[in-house]
Design an enzyme around this catalytic site. Sequence first.
Site, PDB file in Angstrom:
ATOM      1  N   SER A  13      31.456 -20.293  78.914  1.00  0.00           N
ATOM      2  CA  SER A  13      31.695 -20.334  77.473  1.00  0.00           C
ATOM      3  C   SER A  13      32.925 -21.193  77.217  1.00  0.00           C
ATOM      4  O   SER A  13      32.945 -22.363  77.604  1.00  0.00           O
ATOM      5  CB  SER A  13      31.854 -18.909  76.918  1.00  0.00           C
ATOM      6  N   HIS A  24      27.613 -21.463  76.382  1.00  0.00           N
ATOM      7  CA  HIS A  24      27.631 -20.998  75.002  1.00  0.00           C
ATOM      8  C   HIS A  24      27.951 -22.170  74.074  1.00  0.00           C
ATOM      9  O   HIS A  24      29.092 -22.628  74.005  1.00  0.00           O
ATOM     10  CB  HIS A  24      28.691 -19.914  74.807  1.00  0.00           C
ATOM     11  N   ASP A  35      29.840 -11.676  78.730  1.00  0.00           N
ATOM     12  CA  ASP A  35      28.491 -12.136  79.041  1.00  0.00           C
ATOM     13  C   ASP A  35      28.403 -12.556  80.506  1.00  0.00           C
ATOM     14  O   ASP A  35      29.266 -13.272  81.011  1.00  0.00           O
ATOM     15  CB  ASP A  35      28.118 -13.318  78.130  1.00  0.00           C
TER      16      ASP A  35
END
Length: 358
Positions: free
Chosen positions: A176, A203, A300
């Site tokens: 991310s 992401h 995540d």
Amino acid sequence: MNAILPAASPRTLHRVPVRVLMVDDSAVSRSVIGRIIDDAADVNLVSRVSSPDEAFAFLAEQRVDIILLDHEMPGRKGLDALPALLDAAHDAHVIMLSSHCQRGSKTAVAALSIGASDALAKPSAMDSGPEFAEQLLSRIRRLASARCQNSAEADRLILRPFPEGFAVHCIGIGASTGGIHALAELLSAVSARPGSPVLITQHLPAAFISHYAKQVARMTDMPVSIARDGEVLRDDHVYIAPGEASLSCIRDGAKVRARLIAERDMLSSARPSVNPMFAGMAQSYGAGSLGIILTGIGRDGTAGASAVVKAGGAVIVQDETSSTVWGMPGSAARAGLVSACLAPHEMPHYLRAHFGLG
């Protein structure tokens, strides 16, 4: 016997307002952003400068948490100055704040690949309303908060031993905030093709994905494509999760096919999400699964990493020192799911030395 990972040295928590430096040649922009930040008690615009050279002079004497950097400036452009600015700013986050950072723009993806933590478009003619102010302050606070969370680590973290006879049949990489730059460092250190499919979940909004795929293609000599639902996964091919769906996979006899999942991940609320990618790998490749978690805010990947480990595979993560934000990798490490904790450029050498990979 499990290895012990020493704790990183603690960092100072944000008990004072977040310190922000703005680098923008536009007096109008500096004024408008100044008013937005002045209205926020927890954020302090410590300086407004009009060029990268002035920023370097300021950073030689002062520390900041966040830098707001414009791109189009006379002389040295923001993108050109970004690498040196990151060095001068130590562990500060850079938000590229430019009219050239419209959603999905090449400039935004380029900034993120160089090391910017975020990119945000300035409204045209700086006609900013409450929505822009809320977006800007939210991103500043989120990055500052993530830095605080990084410092609150347990004293010691346990590393799992790699499974005996571990052999890689599929690699999944999740990331991310800061992940584009970290992936570039990882892939630049790869000296040989891995002999397995490589799945990537970064992401990013859907509008960024096409430019991101082109960036990744410049990082490696392997073919790179945005994954299509149902296609057969091929060795030495890089598949990127589209922005509007998570990338997973499913076994179909002797073949494994890509599976796109439109729903947001229930655990992380992300889309695309690392969790379904790792879970699909665990189901399809079992003990041949290698999960890699790079820098990023949040958790995540932890649930998916658990599935990989339960299937007999292994997970490695980026270390805290090299991470923009040690949220996703730190979460998996604290859960006891990680077998190695390394800087991205060290990962290929480590895997090559231990498993003949990369």
